[in-house]
Enzyme design. Structure first.
Site, mmCIF file in Angstrom:
data_model
loop_
_atom_site.group_PDB
_atom_site.id
_atom_site.type_symbol
_atom_site.label_atom_id
_atom_site.label_comp_id
_atom_site.label_asym_id
_atom_site.label_seq_id
_atom_site.Cartn_x
_atom_site.Cartn_y
_atom_site.Cartn_z
ATOM 1 N N THR A 138 -15.734 -2.927 -9.829
ATOM 2 C CA THR A 138 -16.929 -2.471 -9.279
ATOM 3 C C THR A 138 -17.740 -2.127 -9.990
ATOM 4 O OG1 THR A 138 -17.755 0.181 -8.850
ATOM 5 C CG2 THR A 138 -16.130 0.041 -10.059
ATOM 6 N N ASP A 139 -18.933 -2.262 -9.622
ATOM 7 C CA ASP A 139 -20.529 -2.315 -10.325
ATOM 8 C C ASP A 139 -20.535 -1.306 -11.106
ATOM 9 O OD1 ASP A 139 -21.090 -0.557 -8.057
ATOM 10 O OD2 ASP A 139 -23.039 -1.412 -7.782
ATOM 11 N N GLU A 140 -19.657 0.265 -10.603
ATOM 12 C CA GLU A 140 -19.911 1.170 -11.810
ATOM 13 C C GLU A 140 -19.825 1.317 -12.925
ATOM 14 O OE1 GLU A 140 -19.171 4.689 -10.270
ATOM 15 O OE2 GLU A 140 -19.538 4.047 -7.532
ATOM 16 N N LYS B 270 -11.671 2.264 -13.709
ATOM 17 C CA LYS B 270 -11.812 0.728 -13.324
ATOM 18 C C LYS B 270 -12.305 0.218 -14.389
ATOM 19 C CE LYS B 270 -11.887 -0.425 -9.904
ATOM 20 N NZ LYS B 270 -10.828 -0.793 -8.442
ATOM 21 N N ASP C 195 0.872 -0.869 0.102
ATOM 22 C CA ASP C 195 0.202 -0.165 0.381
ATOM 23 C C ASP C 195 0.811 1.192 0.075
ATOM 24 O OD1 ASP C 195 -3.605 0.764 1.584
ATOM 25 O OD2 ASP C 195 -2.150 2.426 0.976
ATOM 26 N N TYR D 274 -13.868 7.801 -12.451
ATOM 27 C CA TYR D 274 -13.371 6.749 -11.499
ATOM 28 C C TYR D 274 -13.853 5.368 -12.316
ATOM 29 C CZ TYR D 274 -14.656 3.242 -8.186
ATOM 30 O OH TYR D 274 -13.878 1.894 -7.582
ATOM 31 N N LEU E 121 -6.845 -4.672 -4.769
ATOM 32 C CA LEU E 121 -7.549 -3.126 -4.544
ATOM 33 C C LEU E 121 -6.890 -2.278 -4.580
ATOM 34 C CD1 LEU E 121 -8.269 -6.279 -1.451
ATOM 35 C CD2 LEU E 121 -10.044 -5.411 -1.650
HETATM 36 P P1 NAD Z 1 -10.096 3.385 -0.390
HETATM 37 O O1 NAD Z 1 -10.013 3.968 -0.975
HETATM 38 O O2 NAD Z 1 -10.490 2.656 1.281
HETATM 39 O O3 NAD Z 1 -8.678 2.288 -0.233
HETATM 40 C C1 NAD Z 1 -7.575 2.172 -1.447
HETATM 41 C C2 NAD Z 1 -6.572 1.758 -0.749
HETATM 42 O O4 NAD Z 1 -5.571 1.889 -2.446
HETATM 43 C C3 NAD Z 1 -5.700 2.626 0.287
HETATM 44 O O5 NAD Z 1 -5.132 2.407 1.044
HETATM 45 C C4 NAD Z 1 -4.375 3.836 -0.057
HETATM 46 O O6 NAD Z 1 -3.129 3.852 0.716
HETATM 47 C C5 NAD Z 1 -4.688 2.157 -1.539
HETATM 48 N N1 NAD Z 1 -3.492 2.762 -3.108
HETATM 49 C C6 NAD Z 1 -4.244 3.917 -3.140
HETATM 50 N N2 NAD Z 1 -3.320 4.094 -4.736
HETATM 51 C C7 NAD Z 1 -2.148 3.387 -4.385
HETATM 52 C C8 NAD Z 1 -0.482 2.805 -5.210
HETATM 53 N N3 NAD Z 1 -1.198 3.743 -6.210
HETATM 54 N N4 NAD Z 1 0.156 2.275 -4.749
HETATM 55 C C9 NAD Z 1 -0.779 1.171 -3.721
HETATM 56 N N5 NAD Z 1 -1.701 1.548 -2.877
HETATM 57 C C10 NAD Z 1 -2.543 2.576 -3.453
HETATM 58 O O7 NAD Z 1 -11.186 1.856 -0.801
HETATM 59 P P2 NAD Z 1 -11.759 0.951 -0.653
HETATM 60 O O8 NAD Z 1 -13.266 1.676 -1.045
HETATM 61 O O9 NAD Z 1 -10.962 0.156 0.298
HETATM 62 O O10 NAD Z 1 -11.860 0.056 -1.984
HETATM 63 C C11 NAD Z 1 -10.698 -0.993 -2.584
HETATM 64 C C12 NAD Z 1 -10.780 -1.301 -3.934
HETATM 65 O O11 NAD Z 1 -12.256 -2.427 -4.138
HETATM 66 C C13 NAD Z 1 -10.777 -0.665 -4.951
HETATM 67 O O12 NAD Z 1 -10.405 -0.959 -5.803
HETATM 68 C C14 NAD Z 1 -12.464 -0.244 -5.742
HETATM 69 O O13 NAD Z 1 -12.536 0.465 -6.851
HETATM 70 C C15 NAD Z 1 -12.320 -1.046 -5.399
HETATM 71 N N6 NAD Z 1 -14.454 -0.954 -4.361
HETATM 72 C C16 NAD Z 1 -15.368 -0.473 -3.899
HETATM 73 C C17 NAD Z 1 -16.396 -0.730 -3.692
HETATM 74 C C18 NAD Z 1 -16.793 0.139 -2.416
HETATM 75 O O14 NAD Z 1 -18.005 0.685 -1.954
HETATM 76 N N7 NAD Z 1 -15.564 0.958 -1.751
HETATM 77 C C19 NAD Z 1 -16.965 -1.488 -4.087
HETATM 78 C C20 NAD Z 1 -16.703 -2.420 -5.088
HETATM 79 C C21 NAD Z 1 -15.419 -1.753 -5.852
HETATM 80 O O1 DAU Z 2 -21.411 0.922 -6.022
HETATM 81 C C1 DAU Z 2 -19.294 0.812 -6.288
HETATM 82 C C2 DAU Z 2 -18.563 1.937 -5.650
HETATM 83 O O2 DAU Z 2 -19.500 2.900 -4.346
HETATM 84 C C3 DAU Z 2 -16.566 2.005 -5.127
HETATM 85 O O3 DAU Z 2 -17.062 1.282 -6.945
HETATM 86 C C4 DAU Z 2 -16.622 3.446 -5.220
HETATM 87 O O4 DAU Z 2 -15.437 2.843 -5.022
HETATM 88 C C5 DAU Z 2 -17.181 4.251 -3.738
HETATM 89 O O5 DAU Z 2 -16.966 4.955 -3.222
HETATM 90 C C6 DAU Z 2 -19.154 3.991 -3.735
HETATM 91 O O6 DAU Z 2 -19.759 4.982 -4.915
HETATM 92 P P1 DAU Z 2 -20.526 6.078 -4.762
HETATM 93 O O7 DAU Z 2 -20.370 7.387 -5.586
HETATM 94 O O8 DAU Z 2 -21.807 5.022 -5.154
HETATM 95 O O9 DAU Z 2 -20.464 6.263 -3.186
HETATM 96 P P2 DAU Z 2 -20.697 7.165 -1.858
HETATM 97 O O10 DAU Z 2 -20.470 6.986 -0.862
HETATM 98 O O11 DAU Z 2 -19.324 8.859 -3.034
HETATM 99 O O12 DAU Z 2 -22.172 7.990 -2.186
HETATM 100 C C7 DAU Z 2 -23.408 7.438 -2.340
HETATM 101 C C8 DAU Z 2 -24.410 7.743 -2.952
HETATM 102 O O13 DAU Z 2 -24.306 8.824 -1.721
HETATM 103 C C9 DAU Z 2 -23.934 8.845 -4.432
HETATM 104 O O14 DAU Z 2 -25.499 8.469 -4.889
HETATM 105 C C10 DAU Z 2 -23.871 10.297 -4.025
HETATM 106 C C11 DAU Z 2 -24.496 10.132 -2.735
HETATM 107 N N1 DAU Z 2 -23.962 11.343 -1.470
HETATM 108 C C12 DAU Z 2 -22.216 11.639 -1.985
HETATM 109 C C13 DAU Z 2 -21.891 11.761 -0.282
HETATM 110 C C14 DAU Z 2 -20.497 11.307 0.119
HETATM 111 C C15 DAU Z 2 -24.334 12.560 -1.734
HETATM 112 O O15 DAU Z 2 -25.791 12.518 -1.698
HETATM 113 N N2 DAU Z 2 -23.942 13.154 -0.398
HETATM 114 C C16 DAU Z 2 -22.479 12.650 -0.037
HETATM 115 O O16 DAU Z 2 -21.725 14.063 0.484
#
Ligand code: NAD
Ligand code: DAU
Length: 356
Positions: free
Chosen positions: A134-136, A166, A34, A162, A82
């Site tokens: 991600t589903d996005e 991905k 990381d 983003y 990840l």
């Molecule tokens: P996060 O932002 O919490 O964590 C990302 C981590 O990656 C951090 O620890 C950061 O330091 C590290 N990182 C970033 N750039 C880097 C680099 N260049 N080299 C090494 N490390 C690096 O993210 P998350 O929410 O835990 O998501 C993790 C993975 O899952 C991502 O690939 C994201 O696209 C995917 N994902 C997230 C969600 C969600 O809801 N959070 C859903 C589906 C998929």
């Molecule tokens: O679907 C998977 C994705 O979910 C992951 O790939 C991303 O890494 C993760 O960040 C997340 O993306 P979203 O954009 O859906 O998550 P976020 O928490 O940013 O926002 C969730 C929803 O809430 C979205 O419709 C935007 C809205 N939102 C978000 C924030 C931060 C608000 O209305 N107000 C806010 O301040």
């Protein structure tokens, strides 16, 4: 014995995956790679940092030489990837960073694994490169067609920088299978919630704001829909798929748990109020509708029946229990939250919302 690099293990989902693997497989060597960007936090792994089968390496996934050398040094036979820039709002402000980390960083991981594994006598035998996506990447579903869900064959149609980054990384992973025969797997998961999520994302941000009675910035009308999955269920799916998933396959992971933002926000407010001993709902007045996110995807919803049918995975936690556990965790870990939200980050947060 396996030697596995988990990238992004200091982030939200990665820390749950590292913890699960370190505790469940004492015979494995788990190497957490990381860069510790703003989102990486070693405090997320305090409870396992001294385990003998765990090693942390601070490195950038874009640093091909460092990754390749580490693979040689540790005889790595598995990668669970990840590490990424993960926040949509940041990608709108700074798309280059997302292309660099998510596209070039993934390519650097793939190329390092390819060169290392191809240098071994057994080549790809017993190896695995598992990419977390991600589903996005599938774009957005319609609100008035609840029967529509993202399946593994849904066309890629990313809308944000983003999700475009991905999507691109997913294509590179599949290309390394199709071109070089690398044993890859891709999974696409819906929105995760739970402990250790960086408080720029909806649920932890709002829990903290409610606690401090700060406004809750709801984008647009709050009508967008997300499919929420408890993070430990995602980590369990990753474990199962890493060990039992079929090479070259894609699996969708989701909660069958769709919520309109405004509805989930009300649940969060009432839960925080109750757990803080406030009158339930007294903080509903913190809801503040702000300018919508540019290109804001209307609805995400995952069809994860393939994963259920082929590998027997299902979400284990009911949402009511998951959200209660989540809110309680953030309220009980105020120090964790304060360490992130004080100082520099506070200034950044204020600048993010200054022009909304
Ligand atoms: P996060 O932002 O919490 O964590 C990302 C981590 O990656 C951090 O620890 C950061 O330091 C590290 N990182 C970033 N750039 C880097 C680099 N260049 N080299 C090494 N490390 C690096 O993210 P998350 O929410 O835990 O998501 C993790 C993975 O899952 C991502 O690939 C994201 O696209 C995917 N994902 C997230 C969600 C969600 O809801 N959070 C859903 C589906 C998929
Ligand atoms: O679907 C998977 C994705 O979910 C992951 O790939 C991303 O890494 C993760 O960040 C997340 O993306 P979203 O954009 O859906 O998550 P976020 O928490 O940013 O926002 C969730 C929803 O809430 C979205 O419709 C935007 C809205 N939102 C978000 C924030 C931060 C608000 O209305 N107000 C806010 O301040």
């Amino acid at each position: 014995m396996r030697s596995i690099i988990i990238t992004g293990g200091a982030g939200f989902i990665g820390s749950h995956v590292v913890r699960l693997f370190v505790n469940k497989y004492p015979e494995y060597r788990i190497i957490n790679v990381d860069k510790l960007t703003y989102a990486g936090n070693l405090a997320n792994l305090k409870d396992i940092e001294d385990k003998p089968n765990y090693r942390f390496v601070k490195a950038d996934i874009c640093d091909f030489d460092a990754i390749y050398a580490l693979m040689q040094e540790e005889n790595v036979d598995g990668v669970i990837h990840l590490a990424a820039e993960s926040h949509v709002d940041r990608s709108i402000k700074d798309p280059f960073t997302f292309a660099r980390t998510n596209v070039m960083g993934t390519l650097s991981m793939l190329q390092a694994a390819k060169l290392y594994w191809e240098s071994l006598p057994e080549k790809y035998e017993g190896k695995r490169f598992y990419h977390i996506s991600t589903d996005e990447v599938y774009g957005a579903l319609r609100l008035d067609h609840p029967e529509e869900l993202f399946t593994e064959t849904t066309k890629y149609q990313p809308h944000s920088p983003y999700s475009a980054s991905k999507a691109s990384s997913d294509h590179f992973v599949r290309a390394f299978h199709d071109t070089y025969g690398m044993p890859t797997i891709v999974t696409n998961c819906s929105n995760n919630y739970g402990p250790y999520q960086f408080p720029e994302k909806l649920i932890p941000l709002f829990i903290n704001n409610i606690r401090h009675r700060k406004p809750l910035p709801v984008y647009g009308k709050g009508e967008n829909v997300r499919d929420w999955l408890f993070v430990e269920d995602h980590a369990r799916a990753i474990d199962l798929i890493f060990h039992k998933g079929k090479v070259a396959e894609t699996y969708n992971i989701g909660g069958f748990n769709e919520w309109k933002n405004i509805d989930i926000i009300k649940v969060v407010i009432k839960t925080v109020d109750r757990l803080l001993g406030r009158k339930e709902g007294e903080d509903l007045n913190l809801i503040t509708f702000v300018t919508d996110r540019a290109g804001h995807d209307l609805r995400y919803a995952i069809d994860s029946r393939k994963l259920k049918t082929e590998l027997g995975w299902e979400p284990s936690l009911q949402f009511e229990e998951g959200i209660e556990r989540t809110v309680r965790w953030y309220l009980d870990h105020q120090e964790w939250m304060d360490n992130i939200t004080s100082g520099e980050y506070e200034k950044y947060y204020e600048s993010m919302y200054a022009n909304r």
